[in-house]
Design an enzyme around this catalytic site. Structure first.
Site, PDB file in Angstrom:
ATOM      1  N   SER A 104       0.825  -1.202   0.000  1.00 36.59           N
ATOM      2  CA  SER A 104       0.000   0.000   0.000  1.00 36.59           C
ATOM      3  C   SER A 104       0.864   1.258   0.000  1.00 36.59           C
ATOM      4  O   SER A 104       1.644   1.465  -0.915  1.00 36.59           O
ATOM      5  CB  SER A 104      -0.960  -0.038   1.190  1.00 36.59           C
ATOM      6  OG  SER A 104      -1.955   0.924   1.062  1.00 36.59           O
ATOM      7  N   ASP A 249      -2.387   6.095  -4.221  1.00 38.87           N
ATOM      8  CA  ASP A 249      -1.248   5.381  -3.660  1.00 38.87           C
ATOM      9  C   ASP A 249      -0.893   4.205  -4.568  1.00 38.87           C
ATOM     10  O   ASP A 249      -1.562   3.975  -5.584  1.00 38.87           O
ATOM     11  CB  ASP A 249      -1.550   4.956  -2.221  1.00 38.87           C
ATOM     12  CG  ASP A 249      -2.652   3.931  -2.107  1.00 38.87           C
ATOM     13  OD1 ASP A 249      -3.464   3.807  -3.043  1.00 38.87           O
ATOM     14  OD2 ASP A 249      -2.716   3.229  -1.076  1.00 38.87           O
ATOM     15  N   ASP A 251      -1.343   1.012  -4.698  1.00 39.58           N
ATOM     16  CA  ASP A 251      -2.318  -0.032  -5.051  1.00 39.58           C
ATOM     17  C   ASP A 251      -3.707   0.525  -5.331  1.00 39.58           C
ATOM     18  O   ASP A 251      -4.668  -0.219  -5.497  1.00 39.58           O
ATOM     19  CB  ASP A 251      -2.371  -1.126  -3.979  1.00 39.58           C
ATOM     20  CG  ASP A 251      -2.904  -0.624  -2.645  1.00 39.58           C
ATOM     21  OD1 ASP A 251      -2.613   0.536  -2.291  1.00 39.58           O
ATOM     22  OD2 ASP A 251      -3.592  -1.388  -1.946  1.00 39.58           O
ATOM     23  N   ASP A 253      -6.048   2.272  -3.665  1.00 40.45           N
ATOM     24  CA  ASP A 253      -7.215   2.225  -2.787  1.00 40.45           C
ATOM     25  C   ASP A 253      -7.329   3.481  -1.922  1.00 40.45           C
ATOM     26  O   ASP A 253      -8.253   3.602  -1.131  1.00 40.45           O
ATOM     27  CB  ASP A 253      -7.232   0.957  -1.923  1.00 40.45           C
ATOM     28  CG  ASP A 253      -6.081   0.869  -0.932  1.00 40.45           C
ATOM     29  OD1 ASP A 253      -5.201   1.757  -0.948  1.00 40.45           O
ATOM     30  OD2 ASP A 253      -6.058  -0.103  -0.152  1.00 40.45           O
TER      31      ASP A 253
END
Length: 464
Positions: A104, A249, A251, A253
């Site tokens: 993340s 970010d 990933d 999310d």
């Protein structure tokens, strides 16, 4: 750096000794543990995997894939993808679970295995403990050579994800297209670099300026989308040629927005604005965010006649509370949007589509829209933990000190002072205590946070 095993997955830095980071041995062990858990709980032998663009991703993916195949599990590999895309693919592929290979917002030396159940939602704390116990006991039963799992790839599912977003009733493509938006995208050289522009093009955005959109995994700046890390996109917007900036970010999310003048819309206000739009279009409804998120969501929800509820920090906790309260929108103040009509997971792509629909329909600029919401400021601080500090005792003593105030202890200690609050909790992903305080000015929020930090230091010094 020690391996961190929590509700947020199996996370660590790449390299070092086994158990002291996320080494190949640790990756294999916990991939085997999760695969075993899926086989025993679902009797389903398919798992979907996908990864962000970080440098170690391909290596980690190969280890995970081979381990799962060794258990007799069929692997569907989405390759470079986004967390919400993998989440949606798990039920679509009728899989028993999913693994997202991403740390993340952590820097590039980190990676992680984020674990999904057969609904494409993060496994619960209880389920996670079972996976960890399997890993620690190494109670794996690998398949004979004639029953090894199959491997297949699918690079089309991101488009399916986008198609589903475009079909949502509250996503107004016509309104967005009519505004001829000019947008700057900062994707920190990860998978948002192709996912976000794909979505924007299909929404009819006129101009898309790409900043750090090559998915090399060599992050151009600290990947957490906080104001101090977003100076490059702010400088582009300061020149006045664009309507807004979009930051995700690694990933995809977490969603942060930047105003047309280069100032920050505020990561906390991503959810507030999207919730305002959804509640407005739905004629009300309930909302949920975590205890560390801004009070502004509660204000907006109550304005539309709905009920707001707070959950413990962690996406799985927010999702559980959203289901309990039948919330129509929810998420976390770090820019995480959860829109149940699409799926129960933080999703920057649906957040972008809903936000642009809202911005287009209001006819306001970014700064005007931001000015329409209650103005709160959160002071975010932390104290590094050392082995001699008993964090639970510290939090318990803080609760006793402020017993005359409303206190919530479902996740650490949250103390409320009229429209101000402070939240103390142990991090799930780092060896620290987080101290968040909110008030109607930066100075007051900082003062409140510093008062609480002083109290904590006093408690620690007395004990030492």
């Amino acid at each position: 750096m020690a391996l961190i095993k929590s509700i947020s997955g199996i996370r660590g830095t790449i390299g070092g000794a086994a158990g002291d980071g996320l080494t190949p041995i640790d990756i294999v062990k916990y991939a085997a543990a999760f695969g075993t858990w899926v086989l025993t709980t679902t009797q389903n032998n398919t798992i979907v995997i996908g990864r962000d663009a970080r440098i170690s991703g391909e290596m980690v993916s190969r280890l995970v894939t081979a381990t799962l195949q060794g258990l007799g599990i069929d692997v569907v590999d989405l390759g470079l993808s986004t967390t919400p895309t993998v989440e949606m693919a798990v039920p679509a592929k009728k899989a028993g679970g999913g693994i997202i290979l991403t740390a993340s917002h952590n820097p590039k030396q980190w990676n992680a295995l984020k674990l999904l159940n057969d609904k494409g939602e993060f496994i619960s704390d209880e389920e996670g403990k079972k996976v960890l116990a399997l890993g620690d006991s190494e109670a794996f039963d690998f398949a004979p050579v004639t029953k090894l799992g199959q491997y297949s790839t699918d690079d089309t599912f991101l488009q399916e994800h986008i198609n589903t977003i475009l079909a949502l009733p509250l996503v107004d493509k016509a309104a967005i297209k009519a505004k001829n938006f000019r947008v700057v995208v900062d994707a920190v050289n990860s998978t948002g670099g192709f996912a976000v522009p794909m979505l924007l093009e299909q929404l009819g955005v006129e101009v898309i300026e790409k900043l750090f959109c090559e998915p090399t995994g060599d992050f151009a700046h600290n990947p957490e989308p906080l104001p101090e890390n977003l100076r490059d996109i702010a400088h582009v917007l300061e020149k006045g040629s664009f309507d807004l900036g979009i930051v995700v970010d690694p990933d995809v999310d977490r969603l942060a927005l930047v105003n047309e003048d280069g100032t920050m819309f505020g990561e906390e206000y991503t959810l507030v604005a999207v919730a305002d739009y959804v509640l407005q279009q739905n004629g009300g409804g309930n909302t949920v965010s975590n205890l560390s998120s801004t009070r502004a969501l509660r204000d907006v929800t109550e304005k539309h006649g709905g009920h707001y509820a707070a959950a413990a920090v962690g996406e799985v906790n927010v999702v559980t509370k959203m289901k309990e309260t039948n919330a129509v929108i929810g998420g976390e103040g770090n820019g995480g949007i959860i829109y149940p009509e699409l799926h129960y997971g933080r999703d920057s792509l649906v957040g972008i589509a809903l936000f642009l629909s809202h911005l287009a329909k209001t006819g306001l600029s970014m700064t005007q829209l931001r000015a329409s919401y209650p103005n709160y400021f959160i002071s975010k601080n932390k104290i590094e933990l050392t082995p001699e500090i008993n964090t639970d005792q510290v939090l318990e003593q803080m609760q006793q000190r402020y017993a005359k105030q409303p206190v919530n202890t479902i996740d650490g200690v949250k103390i409320e002072f009229d429209k101000e609050w402070v939240h103390l909790r142990k991090s799930n992903t780092e060896p620290i205590i987080r101290i968040y305080a909110e008030s109607d000015s930066n100075a007051t929020a900082d003062h409140l946070a510093n008062k609480i930090i002083a109290d904590i230091k006093e408690i620690i010094s007395v004990k030492s």
